[in-house]
Design a protein around this motif. Structure first.
Motif, short mmCIF file in Angstrom:
data_model
loop_
_atom_site.label_atom_id
_atom_site.label_comp_id
_atom_site.label_asym_id
_atom_site.label_seq_id
_atom_site.Cartn_x
_atom_site.Cartn_y
_atom_site.Cartn_z
N GLU A 82 -30.52 -8.32 -67.86
CA GLU A 82 -31.75 -8.50 -68.63
C GLU A 82 -32.95 -8.76 -67.73
O GLU A 82 -34.08 -8.43 -68.09
N LYS A 83 -32.72 -9.35 -66.56
CA LYS A 83 -33.82 -9.72 -65.66
C LYS A 83 -34.03 -8.72 -64.52
O LYS A 83 -34.86 -8.95 -63.64
N SER A 108 -22.10 -11.39 -58.25
CA SER A 108 -21.21 -11.94 -59.26
C SER A 108 -19.79 -11.45 -59.02
O SER A 108 -19.40 -11.16 -57.89
N ALA A 122 -21.95 -14.43 -68.95
CA ALA A 122 -23.34 -14.81 -69.22
C ALA A 122 -24.23 -14.51 -68.02
O ALA A 122 -25.37 -14.02 -68.18
N TRP A 123 -23.72 -14.78 -66.82
CA TRP A 123 -24.49 -14.50 -65.61
C TRP A 123 -24.75 -13.00 -65.45
O TRP A 123 -25.87 -12.58 -65.14
N ASN A 124 -23.72 -12.19 -65.69
CA ASN A 124 -23.87 -10.74 -65.57
C ASN A 124 -24.91 -10.21 -66.56
O ASN A 124 -25.72 -9.34 -66.22
N LEU A 125 -24.88 -10.73 -67.77
CA LEU A 125 -25.86 -10.33 -68.78
C LEU A 125 -27.26 -10.77 -68.37
O LEU A 125 -28.23 -10.03 -68.53
N PHE A 126 -27.37 -11.98 -67.83
CA PHE A 126 -28.66 -12.50 -67.35
C PHE A 126 -29.26 -11.57 -66.29
O PHE A 126 -30.44 -11.22 -66.34
N ILE A 127 -28.42 -11.15 -65.33
CA ILE A 127 -28.91 -10.25 -64.27
C ILE A 127 -29.38 -8.92 -64.86
O ILE A 127 -30.43 -8.38 -64.48
N ASN A 185 -19.27 -16.38 -66.28
CA ASN A 185 -19.45 -15.17 -65.48
C ASN A 185 -20.07 -14.05 -66.31
O ASN A 185 -20.94 -13.32 -65.83
#
Length: 291
Positions: free
Chosen positions: A187-188, A146, A180-185, A178
């Protein structure tokens, strides 16, 4: 919070490192920095007007000598290190560095640009050492896939940067996608456990082949720099490897010291073990053919 401390988000790892140093350091500060630290760290020191001393790369005994000599000469001492260094693929002994912090009571800045993701939430998190690190920067452009950087610090430091940190205040925030993507990573992250384990297997295989073929490296991690020598020989080897469909670029002088031009290999779980075996066979052939 995963890190159990306040977090501030920056647009880049470069701005994050630079901002921490120039916001908290001044002419009454001594900064002791690993000789091979990121350019962003060096730029922050230049902007801060702090006194700079460099210790030999990863040489914590040299760092201790500098601390002993200077412990009473400045209002504050900052020590700055990365965890994994990208040019040689070597790694700091983080526990030993924190033992020095406990002894000399300096402020510690750690950059995890090349360990986040590969070591889950980072090496400091894995080793339960976050509480001892005053400023933990986690740039997201490598293992995070990211852009941007987390800064993990206490609430007082966070509030001070919000009010005083020029590179935090006078810049435009990243787009929501961006964030949202960082938070997604984040959490996953645990879902990537199998990939991280497979990467360790690839790393062990690659290092066994480096040893088998007697290649010159300082690496102990997933980043493997093979020292070639001079730029001309490096060009011959990389051109040969490109003809064999390997996407390889050399790192040349003056980016690295004279005589240490190199090929830098970044392992990825998208590679197969056969990919690794075949590549090192071709590299070995090139190393023994082009002079």
């Amino acid at each position: 919070s995963i890190y159990k401390k306040p977090v501030l988000f920056f647009n880049s790892g470069f701005d994050c490192n630079c901002c921490v140093i120039e916001t908290f350091c001044d002419e009454k500060t001594l900064v002791i920095s690993d000789k091979l630290n990121h350019a962003s760290i060096h730029d922050g020191i230049l902007h801060s007007k702090a006194t700079l001393l460099r210790y030999k790369h990863l040489d914590l005994s040299h760092l201790k000598i500098l601390l002993k000599k200077n412990k009473d000469k400045f209002e504050n001492i900052f020590v700055i290190s990365e965890t994994i260094y990208s040019m040689d693929g070597d790694c700091v002994h983080l526990e030993e560095l924190i033992n020095l912090k406990k002894e000399f009571n300096f402020l510690l800045v750690i950059d995890e640009a090349h360990s986040f993701g590969v070591y889950s939430y980072g090496m400091a998190h894995n080793k339960n050492l976050i509480e001892y690190i005053d400023f933990l920067t986690i740039p997201l452009g490598k293992g995070g896939g990211s852009t941007g950087s987390y800064l993990i610090c206490n609430q007082l430091y966070k509030d001070y940067i919000i009010n005083k940190g020029r590179k935090f205040i006078y810049t435009t925030a990243l787009p929501p996608i961006n964030i949202a993507w960082n938070l997604f990573i984040l959490e996953k992250m645990e879902l990537f456990k199998d990939k991280r384990q497979y990467l360790i297997e690839l790393q062990e295989l690659a290092h066994s082949l480096v040893k088998k073929y007697n290649m010159n490296t300082l690496s102990t991690t997933h980043i493997i720099s093979i020292i070639i020598g001079d730029n001309e020989r490096l060009d011959k080897i990389t051109n040969y490897l490109k003809e064999k469909k390997y996407f390889v670029y050399g790192v040349k002088e003056p980016t690295v010291p004279k005589g240490t031009s190199r090929i830098r290999i970044g392992l990825s779980p998208s590679l197969s073990k056969d990919n690794i075996i075949d590549f090192f066979q071709e590299l070995n052939y090139a190393l023994n053919t082009f002079f």
